[in-house]
Design a protein around this motif. Sequence first.
Motif, mmCIF file in Angstrom:
data_model
loop_
_atom_site.group_PDB
_atom_site.id
_atom_site.type_symbol
_atom_site.label_atom_id
_atom_site.label_comp_id
_atom_site.label_asym_id
_atom_site.label_seq_id
_atom_site.Cartn_x
_atom_site.Cartn_y
_atom_site.Cartn_z
ATOM 1 N N GLU A 26 0.836 -1.199 0.000
ATOM 2 C CA GLU A 26 0.000 0.000 0.000
ATOM 3 C C GLU A 26 0.875 1.256 0.000
ATOM 4 O O GLU A 26 1.805 1.383 0.801
ATOM 5 N N GLY A 27 0.562 2.163 -0.907
ATOM 6 C CA GLY A 27 1.301 3.406 -0.980
ATOM 7 C C GLY A 27 2.542 3.367 -1.850
ATOM 8 O O GLY A 27 3.155 4.416 -2.106
ATOM 9 N N TRP A 28 2.927 2.188 -2.322
ATOM 10 C CA TRP A 28 4.110 2.096 -3.174
ATOM 11 C C TRP A 28 3.773 2.554 -4.596
ATOM 12 O O TRP A 28 2.666 2.305 -5.090
ATOM 13 N N PHE A 275 -0.966 -2.293 -9.041
ATOM 14 C CA PHE A 275 -1.293 -1.022 -9.664
ATOM 15 C C PHE A 275 -0.559 0.151 -9.039
ATOM 16 O O PHE A 275 -0.437 1.223 -9.630
ATOM 17 N N GLY A 276 -0.097 -0.022 -7.783
ATOM 18 C CA GLY A 276 0.495 1.089 -7.070
ATOM 19 C C GLY A 276 -0.556 1.952 -6.395
ATOM 20 O O GLY A 276 -1.753 1.773 -6.569
ATOM 21 N N ARG A 277 -0.098 2.883 -5.543
ATOM 22 C CA ARG A 277 -0.941 3.788 -4.757
ATOM 23 C C ARG A 277 -1.807 2.991 -3.769
ATOM 24 O O ARG A 277 -1.272 2.128 -3.053
ATOM 25 N N ASP A 278 -3.115 3.174 -3.740
ATOM 26 C CA ASP A 278 -3.927 2.519 -2.702
ATOM 27 C C ASP A 278 -4.311 1.105 -3.146
ATOM 28 O O ASP A 278 -5.464 0.809 -3.480
ATOM 29 N N THR A 279 -3.336 0.227 -3.109
ATOM 30 C CA THR A 279 -3.496 -1.114 -3.669
ATOM 31 C C THR A 279 -4.514 -1.964 -2.925
ATOM 32 O O THR A 279 -5.250 -2.737 -3.543
ATOM 33 N N ASP A 280 -4.562 -1.859 -1.591
ATOM 34 C CA ASP A 280 -5.481 -2.730 -0.853
ATOM 35 C C ASP A 280 -6.932 -2.336 -1.088
ATOM 36 O O ASP A 280 -7.795 -3.199 -1.285
ATOM 37 N N CYS A 281 -7.212 -1.048 -1.107
ATOM 38 C CA CYS A 281 -8.589 -0.603 -1.363
ATOM 39 C C CYS A 281 -9.004 -0.906 -2.799
ATOM 40 O O CYS A 281 -10.136 -1.330 -3.062
#
Length: 351
Positions: A26-28, A275-281
């Motif tokens: 998350e956040g990567w 996908f990057g950014r907020d991956t878990d959501c």
Amino acid sequence: MPSLHEKFFGCIAACHIGSAMGAAVEGWPYSRIEETYGTLADFQSYEHYGNGWKREPGTTEDGVERQKLIITAIIEKQDRVTAEDVRRIWLRDIKPESIGMVSEPFEAELLAIARSNIPARDIGKYCDYSGLVTFSRSCHPVALINAGCIPDAVADILEVGQLYQVANSRGLKWASAVGIAIAAATTPGASVDTVLDAVLSHTDPSVAAEIRRGLALADKCSDFRELRAAFDGIYSGAGIPYAQSYANEVVTKAFAVFKLVRGNPRDAVVAAVNFGRDTDCLAAVAGGISGALSGAADIPQHWIDQLDRATKLNPYTNSQRTLRETADGLYEAFRARLKRLEEYTAVMKNA
């Protein structure tokens, strides 16, 4: 075609699996994910909130904990739930020691407000983040108890969502789009195209316009690597709290992923967590919608087994139900609701 029972399981399993797999990155930026894993396609251990707790691979995160409270309320009521129904579960089931371990800091503030006599539907007024994906990535069970009924799914999302976000906020409009998709996916004969048509026809016009733009990108891409690059020029927010987690970005990407993978939940999870950014959501939304359409046949059994193992080892979780127990509980609640509607119809149709 999967049965409705299996669609319930597919929705919950893919949502929770996507959350757990995506939480580790998350956040990567997606470049870092690719450099580290190539293609991430399994659970990793991870730490959140700087609290030193190294989580078992397959451990879910704050969004699923939020969802589990809603699920418990539905299972116990055996029916649709209100904000007050869910507030009661908050007060009973959230463990004091879980604050700062499996929940976001703002959720501790909302819980403190919930202990007062303020109406449950007013609690979200005191949350600073009305446009976040907070409820969009957690509203799946609200849609499932209203399987096949878009108006009721939307009404309940706008009701229960006020625990987290102000009434008629952008966040709840985007959550409604997720609920519409899941309700539409559970109807007999549903397809990727009928689900997307339902979303574009029933959601807020501004929401529909942004989703159309994301779907147009999906039409031009052959895989998730092309699609994530295509989104770079649209969503790149930074410098504010939760910059990557606004509902319009996450939900739009989720529908694009859903279209790209043609509703396959395994492929949706893998695409989203890379996908990057907020991956878990993103994985929770794209996976959940895909599972509601296609069931769980394509979800690897070892993902299911490892997530259930991690849940049993999690001392902070709001519920240690397995994925199957969770989905079965929701399905039984839906069947109980349907039976009451049938009895009501039998009594009143000749009135």
